[in-house]
Design an enzyme around this catalytic site. Sequence first.
Site, PDB file in Angstrom:
ATOM      1  N   HIS A  71      44.121  35.014  37.547  1.00  0.00           N
ATOM      2  CA  HIS A  71      44.433  34.029  36.526  1.00  0.00           C
ATOM      3  C   HIS A  71      45.940  33.644  36.349  1.00  0.00           C
ATOM      4  O   HIS A  71      46.886  34.140  37.277  1.00  0.00           O
ATOM      5  CB  HIS A  71      44.089  34.732  35.172  1.00  0.00           C
ATOM      6  CG  HIS A  71      42.483  34.864  35.113  1.00  0.00           C
ATOM      7  ND1 HIS A  71      41.374  34.193  35.371  1.00  0.00           N
ATOM      8  CD2 HIS A  71      41.952  36.190  35.487  1.00  0.00           C
ATOM      9  CE1 HIS A  71      40.331  34.967  35.475  1.00  0.00           C
ATOM     10  NE2 HIS A  71      40.721  36.080  35.729  1.00  0.00           N
ATOM     11  N   GLU A 109      44.016  39.736  30.418  1.00  0.00           N
ATOM     12  CA  GLU A 109      43.837  40.030  31.822  1.00  0.00           C
ATOM     13  C   GLU A 109      44.995  39.630  32.647  1.00  0.00           C
ATOM     14  O   GLU A 109      45.400  40.123  33.591  1.00  0.00           O
ATOM     15  CB  GLU A 109      42.371  39.384  32.276  1.00  0.00           C
ATOM     16  CG  GLU A 109      42.076  39.677  33.604  1.00  0.00           C
ATOM     17  CD  GLU A 109      40.675  39.143  33.933  1.00  0.00           C
ATOM     18  OE1 GLU A 109      40.586  39.457  35.197  1.00  0.00           O
ATOM     19  OE2 GLU A 109      40.073  38.334  33.130  1.00  0.00           O
ATOM     20  N   HIS A 164      41.731  41.908  39.310  1.00  0.00           N
ATOM     21  CA  HIS A 164      40.943  41.433  37.973  1.00  0.00           C
ATOM     22  C   HIS A 164      40.641  42.568  37.186  1.00  0.00           C
ATOM     23  O   HIS A 164      41.032  43.871  37.305  1.00  0.00           O
ATOM     24  CB  HIS A 164      39.915  40.886  38.391  1.00  0.00           C
ATOM     25  CG  HIS A 164      40.179  39.338  38.689  1.00  0.00           C
ATOM     26  ND1 HIS A 164      40.207  38.272  37.925  1.00  0.00           N
ATOM     27  CD2 HIS A 164      40.612  39.042  40.099  1.00  0.00           C
ATOM     28  CE1 HIS A 164      40.664  37.209  38.849  1.00  0.00           C
ATOM     29  NE2 HIS A 164      40.786  37.642  40.114  1.00  0.00           N
ATOM     30  N   GLU A 240      37.677  44.591  40.352  1.00  0.00           N
ATOM     31  CA  GLU A 240      37.550  44.553  38.835  1.00  0.00           C
ATOM     32  C   GLU A 240      38.096  45.993  38.204  1.00  0.00           C
ATOM     33  O   GLU A 240      37.196  46.557  38.460  1.00  0.00           O
ATOM     34  CB  GLU A 240      36.119  44.071  38.325  1.00  0.00           C
ATOM     35  CG  GLU A 240      35.673  42.630  38.705  1.00  0.00           C
ATOM     36  CD  GLU A 240      36.319  41.551  37.724  1.00  0.00           C
ATOM     37  OE1 GLU A 240      37.159  42.021  36.735  1.00  0.00           O
ATOM     38  OE2 GLU A 240      35.888  40.458  37.830  1.00  0.00           O
TER      39      GLU A 240
END
Length: 276
Positions: A71, A109, A164, A240
């Site tokens: 992101h 995040e 992430h 993740e």
Amino acid sequence: MAIGLALFTACGVETPAAPPGNPPVPGTTTVLTTLPQPSSAPSVPPPSAPQPPPGTQRPKTGKVVVLDPGHNGGNASRPGEINKQVPAGRGKTKPCNTTGTSTNSGYSEHAFTWDVSQRISEALSAKGIRVILTRQNDTGVGPCVNERAAIGNDAEADAVVSIHADGSTSAGAHGFHVAYSAPPLNAQQGEPSTKLATALRDGIRAGGFPTSTYLGSNGLAPRADLGGLNLSTRPAALVECGNMRNAAEAAAMSSEEGRQQYAAVIAKAIEDYLGG
């Protein structure tokens, strides 16, 4: 990365331009974006600058790692850009990028992935590994999923690792998992990527982090829907790190100590993979 919105970066990669000046030396990090990077200092120290004593620089390992912080901080302000459709592999398209998730208290995040990636970069650079980041700060937009994949491809990276965090609201959902592209679309998505994913899983678990209770199996998640993994021609995996909506994991991700711990175990796992 919020469930259902996972892109690799989960989100994007820019085609890197050749960096100006001399190639980077160990202990430095290269940031590649589609825009040329300004330089306020010469690429070579002036003759009057003090030189390090002989033998103090670490030898180059010849290894290149691309770190992809998921992101970006400016994504939410530019919906038109991040919602445009881009190639995502397997004949599909997806939005360029997403805004990502956050803890219930609002720690994002994108801030977490940027911080952890910089820490990983510092650790790897100190070992003489060349590190390339897919974005240069936490205030920009994108890059898109296909651009992020292109950075790893063009750099001929020995490993591409996307960082992430998840945002599941399912009761009790916690733990990390590592995704890789499956079924593979090329040779590098086969054994090299599964070995990288397994090394990351083993290293993070050995560092005391539990595997996911809600996604994947035993900490590994073969995926066909993550654009950056599908488009990669290098060994690539997406971590993740945990669930930002879980109170305990949110507390760890929000703390400097917790982020350093994540970075340390991921950096060691990457080193182990490169050395194996």
